[in-house]
Design an enzyme around this catalytic site. Structure first.
Site, mmCIF file in Angstrom:
data_model
loop_
_atom_site.group_PDB
_atom_site.id
_atom_site.type_symbol
_atom_site.label_atom_id
_atom_site.label_comp_id
_atom_site.label_asym_id
_atom_site.label_seq_id
_atom_site.Cartn_x
_atom_site.Cartn_y
_atom_site.Cartn_z
ATOM 1 N N SER A 60 0.795 -1.236 0.000
ATOM 2 C CA SER A 60 0.000 0.000 0.000
ATOM 3 C C SER A 60 0.821 1.276 0.000
ATOM 4 O O SER A 60 0.254 2.366 -0.100
ATOM 5 C CB SER A 60 -0.944 0.009 1.202
ATOM 6 O OG SER A 60 -2.038 -0.847 0.968
ATOM 7 N N LYS A 63 0.156 3.797 -2.603
ATOM 8 C CA LYS A 63 -0.822 4.883 -2.483
ATOM 9 C C LYS A 63 -0.176 6.254 -2.310
ATOM 10 O O LYS A 63 -0.881 7.269 -2.384
ATOM 11 C CB LYS A 63 -1.793 4.595 -1.348
ATOM 12 C CG LYS A 63 -2.653 3.341 -1.557
ATOM 13 C CD LYS A 63 -3.665 3.173 -0.446
ATOM 14 C CE LYS A 63 -4.545 1.962 -0.658
ATOM 15 N NZ LYS A 63 -3.929 0.710 -0.185
ATOM 16 N N SER A 120 -5.621 3.510 4.760
ATOM 17 C CA SER A 120 -5.180 2.838 3.532
ATOM 18 C C SER A 120 -6.331 2.155 2.803
ATOM 19 O O SER A 120 -6.187 1.045 2.269
ATOM 20 C CB SER A 120 -4.091 1.811 3.872
ATOM 21 O OG SER A 120 -3.391 1.426 2.714
#
Length: 384
Positions: A60, A63, A120
């Site tokens: 993640s 991101k 997230s």
């Protein structure tokens, strides 16, 4: 060219002879991770790296790029944090970390941005991607374009979440630092990345940041955690104290504690040993007169970074020296080199920044000079 010496001593800030910042050897720390990097944000200078260019799955931490594209679009005015975004069926189908969006549910863009930064949320990431570019595929194409523009030569994205593991979805510690640095240049994003606890849906759905450093580390400004079985535990952590900000990237750690401990080790070292100083003295530079110019004077503006990373305790004194002409002859073009500004420690040059003309200054023609002479004769005003 007449040198205007502007010397400023900075007492007690640095106490040993001048020395350039040198990158630490890879074995300087016993970090429990496969790759790591420590960077000062304003200059982009790397202090430490470990396997910094190794292709690894970022989970993640992907991101960071998703947030960057949204932040850039907000600052351009293409979209607004007040826009209402409707969740698609595809966005709602994401697994992993999420806020359980329902198809057709509408949220302010700011709430979706908060959910990506804090918990997230994969569903919110896809909803934002679709809102900005029409589809996640189009958004991912822009992610890769932006990565190339930032010089991220060892990165390729196939999705906007990092949820789906693929050999074609990879980056490296250095590239993560690059995009983290760019994201942090958008000041408003810190309103989201520094949230420890919050809620959405009128308080019915609570949010707690996956990055515990936001709560426990002094000066933390973010930034993004990640985990998958392939990527293991990842983190891009940032913190700022006394105007100096560092980014610590940790990839492929065995445990969540390992990633936070490694990032904290790097940040602690950075704050204990380094600081940034202004490359320019506090006093403004004098204007430069323009002979035979349509402008009587122009200003010299610096070209380059405004600050320099230095090692604490490795300078006995700093002094600034500006070399600038008192006057130039027209025509002068905006951006033309006028002089230079230098930062020294003793006799050692630490940095030199070009000084450029802030605007055009065209040359007076014969008619202009004639009219100027008339004004001078009748009104006592100078012609240039």
């Amino acid at each position: 060219m007449k040198r205007l010496a502007a010397l400023f001593l900075t007492a007690a800030i640095l106490i040993t002879p001048a020395q350039a910042v040198t990158q630490l050897p890879e074995d300087s720390f016993d970090l429990p991770c496969s790759a790591a990097l420590l960077m000062e944000r304003s200059s982009g200078e790397v202090i430490y790296e470990k396997n910094a260019f190794e292709h690894l799955s970022p989970a993640s931490v992907t991101k960071v790029m998703t947030l960057l594209l949204i932040a850039e679009a907000v600052d351009r005015g293409d979209i607004s944090v007040n826009d209402m975004v409707t969740a698609s069926a595809r966005a709602c189908s994401m697994g992993g970390s999420q806020i359980w969006l329902k198809e057709g549910e509408t949220f302010p863009l700011s709430d979706l941005l908060k959910c990506v930064a804090v918990v997230s949320a994969n569903d919110c990431s896809v909803a934002l991607a679709e809102y900005l570019c029409g589809s996640e595929d189009a958004f991912v194409h822009r992610m890769n374009e932006r990565a190339a523009e930032l010089g991220m030569e060892n990165s390729h994205f196939t999705n906007c979440t990092g949820l789906f593991e693929s050999d074609e979805h990879y980056t490296c510690a250095y590239d993560i630092a690059l995009m983290s640095r760019e994201l942090l240049s958008h000041e408003f994003i810190r309103e989201y990345t520094t949230i420890w606890m919050d809620s959405i849906r009128d308080g019915a759905f609570e949010l707690t940041n996956t990055n515990r450093l936001v709560h426990s580390y002094a000066g933390a400004t973010g930034l993004k955690t990640g985990y998958t079985s392939k990527a293991m535990y990842c983190l891009s952590a940032s913190a700022e104290r006394d105007g100096t900000e560092f980014i610590a990237v940790v990839l492929h750690a065995e445990t969540s504690n390992d990633r936070f401990d490694a990032a904290q080790t790097l940040l602690n070292y950075a704050f204990a040993n380094y600081t940034t100083v202004s490359l320019y003295p506090a006093a403004p530079l004098p204007p430069v007169l323009v002979e035979l110019g349509k402008e009587q004077s122009i200003l010299a503006i610096p070209d380059g970074n405004a600050s320099l990373l230095i090692e604490k305790g490795m300078q006995s004194e700093l002094r600034y020296e500006t070399e600038l002409p008192e006057k130039v002859t027209a025509p002068v073009t905006a951006g033309a080199h006028l002089g230079s500004h230098r930062l020294y420690s003793g006799d050692t040059l630490l940095a030199e920044v070009p000084l450029l003309a802030d605007r055009d200054a065209g040359r007076l023609n014969t008619f202009d000079i004639f009219m100027g002479l008339l004004r001078y004769y009748f009104g006592g005003k100078a012609i240039c």
